[in-house]
Write a protein that holds these residues in place. Sequence first.
Motif: not given
Length: 171
Positions: A141, A154-156, A162-163, A165
């Motif tokens: 992240v 934020q993790e994609d 597309t994150y 949040n």
Amino acid sequence: MREFLKKRWWVVLLVVIAIAGLIFFLIRSGISGKAEDPNDYAGDEFAIPEDAEIEEEDYDTGIDFEEEIEGAQLSFRSSEESEFMGSWTSTSGQAHYLYGNIDLDIEKGGKWTGNVADEDLSGSWTFDGTYLSLSSDLFNVTLAFTESGKLVMQEDRSGDGTYLNTVLTRN
């Protein structure tokens, strides 16, 4: 015909045993011509009893952040590395729903530890002046501060930009 049976008695015996075994198997496994009731779970060790109360988890913590709304337009500010150091946790209902829990300890020297979704994790981090990137075998992240001072993780997950949040608060 009798002569044939005398010479081949063992073949006939095997055929009779095979037919008897097939009939036994069909009766035993319930393929005896009756329609199976899909609601009949008798004998299924994983079936939920009808009188069991199923407890649904309530993810509403009463805390929500506009930064966590899907498609939120976020603006991040430059920051100092030291602002990230310390213990951080998630408090919102959305974070509780997505992860269960997020507890991170960011240490000086490029190391971090934490517990995410009840899994103990650890790894390293790098900093570029705005984003602190956490990496480990299972969890990657970025963290950054918004213009208003909230720390957003934020993790994609899908790798398409597309994150997810999640706002973290200091412990």
